[in-house]
Scaffold this motif. Structure first.
Motif, PDB file in Angstrom:
ATOM      1  N   ASP A   1       0.823  -1.213   0.000  1.00 46.82           N
ATOM      2  CA  ASP A   1       0.000   0.000   0.000  1.00 46.82           C
ATOM      3  C   ASP A   1       0.854   1.260   0.000  1.00 46.82           C
ATOM      4  OD1 ASP A   1      -2.417  -1.258  -0.101  1.00 46.82           O
ATOM      5  OD2 ASP A   1      -2.762  -1.242   2.062  1.00 46.82           O
TER       6      ASP A   1
ATOM      7  N   ILE B   1      -8.845   5.771  -0.347  1.00 48.13           N
ATOM      8  CA  ILE B   1      -8.672   4.318  -0.304  1.00 48.13           C
ATOM      9  C   ILE B   1      -7.377   3.924   0.389  1.00 48.13           C
ATOM     10  CG2 ILE B   1      -8.267   2.276  -1.754  1.00 48.13           C
ATOM     11  CD1 ILE B   1     -10.238   3.545  -3.779  1.00 48.13           C
TER      12      ILE B   1
ATOM     13  N   PRO C   1      -6.610   4.987   4.830  1.00 55.12           N
ATOM     14  CA  PRO C   1      -7.078   4.029   5.835  1.00 55.12           C
ATOM     15  C   PRO C   1      -6.394   2.668   5.729  1.00 55.12           C
ATOM     16  CG  PRO C   1      -8.928   5.133   4.769  1.00 55.12           C
ATOM     17  CD  PRO C   1      -7.710   5.460   3.973  1.00 55.12           C
ATOM     18  N   SER C   2      -6.149   2.224   4.497  1.00 52.69           N
ATOM     19  CA  SER C   2      -5.513   0.921   4.304  1.00 52.69           C
ATOM     20  C   SER C   2      -4.096   0.906   4.880  1.00 52.69           C
ATOM     21  CB  SER C   2      -5.480   0.584   2.813  1.00 52.69           C
ATOM     22  OG  SER C   2      -4.969  -0.708   2.598  1.00 52.69           O
TER      23      SER C   2
ATOM     24  N   SER D   1     -11.815   1.498  10.040  1.00 51.95           N
ATOM     25  CA  SER D   1     -12.395   0.372   9.309  1.00 51.95           C
ATOM     26  C   SER D   1     -13.733   0.746   8.681  1.00 51.95           C
ATOM     27  CB  SER D   1     -12.584  -0.832  10.246  1.00 51.95           C
ATOM     28  OG  SER D   1     -11.334  -1.333  10.678  1.00 51.95           O
TER      29      SER D   1
ATOM     30  N   SER E   1     -14.592   3.755   7.734  1.00 50.18           N
ATOM     31  CA  SER E   1     -14.250   4.609   6.595  1.00 50.18           C
ATOM     32  C   SER E   1     -13.802   3.774   5.406  1.00 50.18           C
ATOM     33  CB  SER E   1     -13.144   5.587   6.998  1.00 50.18           C
ATOM     34  OG  SER E   1     -12.618   6.252   5.877  1.00 50.18           O
ATOM     35  N   HIS E   2     -12.992   2.766   5.677  1.00 47.88           N
ATOM     36  CA  HIS E   2     -12.386   1.950   4.619  1.00 47.88           C
ATOM     37  C   HIS E   2     -13.397   1.045   3.927  1.00 47.88           C
ATOM     38  CE1 HIS E   2      -9.284  -0.116   2.453  1.00 47.88           C
ATOM     39  NE2 HIS E   2      -9.426  -1.249   3.102  1.00 47.88           N
ATOM     40  N   THR E   3     -14.300   0.436   4.709  1.00 49.82           N
ATOM     41  CA  THR E   3     -15.176  -0.596   4.160  1.00 49.82           C
ATOM     42  C   THR E   3     -16.566  -0.104   3.776  1.00 49.82           C
ATOM     43  OG1 THR E   3     -15.944  -1.223   6.373  1.00 49.82           O
ATOM     44  CG2 THR E   3     -14.011  -2.362   5.526  1.00 49.82           C
TER      45      THR E   3
ATOM     46  N   THR F   1     -16.103   4.852   2.029  1.00 51.85           N
ATOM     47  CA  THR F   1     -15.410   5.115   0.763  1.00 51.85           C
ATOM     48  C   THR F   1     -16.162   4.579  -0.457  1.00 51.85           C
ATOM     49  OG1 THR F   1     -13.247   5.215   1.840  1.00 51.85           O
ATOM     50  CG2 THR F   1     -13.261   4.768  -0.518  1.00 51.85           C
TER      51      THR F   1
END
Length: 311
Positions: free
Chosen positions: A207, A250, A253-254, A272, A274-276, A279
């Motif tokens: 990442d 993307i 957060p990753s 999490s 926010s990420h899953t 977004t």
């Protein structure tokens, strides 16, 4: 622990976002609206790009595929989370947990590689405008998309192959609302320090490096735009800015979740979410609001549907 004393964990229990019934109902309604907006927003992009001949270009072909990934990615975690808000016992079988991890990293990995494809598309459009359509042919676009999916599959298979041999003898409590590598790895009944390092290298460092390369790519694109005419420069800069926003949403957060030791922090669940969940909902909103061609195509689609109903 002696091997003979190991017991097989058949299911995991999620702590979820809250244990308070009233708050869980509120969160259920909130995230139900978010998930519906995610599904509708991404379906709108897919239907609009598919039905409008003016959008049958490489950029919108890629945008449609990103909408497919966003739709699938959010569906890996959101439906189960919504069901658990209304359930007393928030459990998932061991096999179901591994399946969720596989698809989560399969689609997440595909998204990472796919954003690179979109950056390459913009680089060709800016640096070789006269040859853009020739270079970004249908065959090349399809090949790049397929490569992104294969890259995500390989990334996920590596993650899963490292997880499956681990012994899980309890406890089986996951302080999260979905199965992911950091939380599940902490429950293994063995030393996972080497495995954690491999996981961080496979996900976290990938990442960080990919994010850096994408930012450098877009910086080069923005520098190239200085030689373009005013209107063309403004439109291309707007498109690149949109891509940078989505890439940041993307990757940041990753990177937080996977590019550090897998020890829990208070912000983990918020990141999490926010990420899953957030977004995948915001991506279609950003692309639609910042893209005049998409706005015009959505209006044409709406007028076409209204005209059809009147007839």
């Amino acid at each position: 622990m002696e091997p003979g004393n190991l017991t097989c964990v058949s299911q995991f229990v999620f702590l979820g976002l809250s244990q308070t019934p009233g708050l869980q109902l509120f969160l259920f309604l909130l995230f139900l609206c978010v998930y519906i907006a995610t599904v509708m927003g991404n379906l709108l992009i897919i239907v609009t790009v598919t039905s409008d001949p003016r959008l049958h270009t490489p950029m919108y072909f890629l945008l449609r595929n990103l909408a497919v990934i966003d739709l699938c990615f959010s569906s890996v975690t959101a439906p189960k989370m919504l069901v658990d808000f209304l359930s007393e016992k928030k459990t998932i079988s061991f096999q179901g947990c591994m399946v969720q991890i596989f698809f989560f990293h399969f689609l997440g990995g595909a998204m990472v590689f796919f954003l690179s494809v979109m950056a390459y598309d913009r680089l060709v459009a800016i640096s070789r405008p006269l040859h853009y359509v020739t270079i970004m042919s249908n065959q090349l676009c399809a090949g790049l998309v397929a490569t992104a999916w294969v890259g995500g599959f390989i990334h996920s298979i590596v993650q899963l192959s490292l997880m499956l041999p681990l012994p899980f003898c309890g406890p089986n409590i996951l302080d999260n609302f979905y199965c992911d590598v950091p939380q599940v790895l902490r429950l293994a009944c063995t030393d996972t320090s080497v495995l954690e390092f491999l996981m961080i290298s496979n996900s976290g460092m990938l990442d960080v490096i990919w994010f850096f390369l994408l930012l450098v790519s877009y910086l080069l694109i923005l520098l190239m735009l200085r030689s373009h005419p005013g209107e063309a420069r403004r439109k291309a800069a707007s498109t690149c800015t949109t891509h940078i926003i989505v890439v940041s949403m993307i990757f940041v957060p990753s990177i937080y979740l996977y590019a550090r030791p897998f020890t829990p922090f208070p912000m983990d669940k918020a990141v999490s979410i926010s990420h899953t969940v957030m977004t995948p909902m915001l991506n279609p909103v950003i692309y639609t609001l910042r893209n005049q061609d998409m706005q015009a195509a959505v209006k044409r689609l709406g007028m076409c549907r209204l005209g059809g109903k009147r007839k």
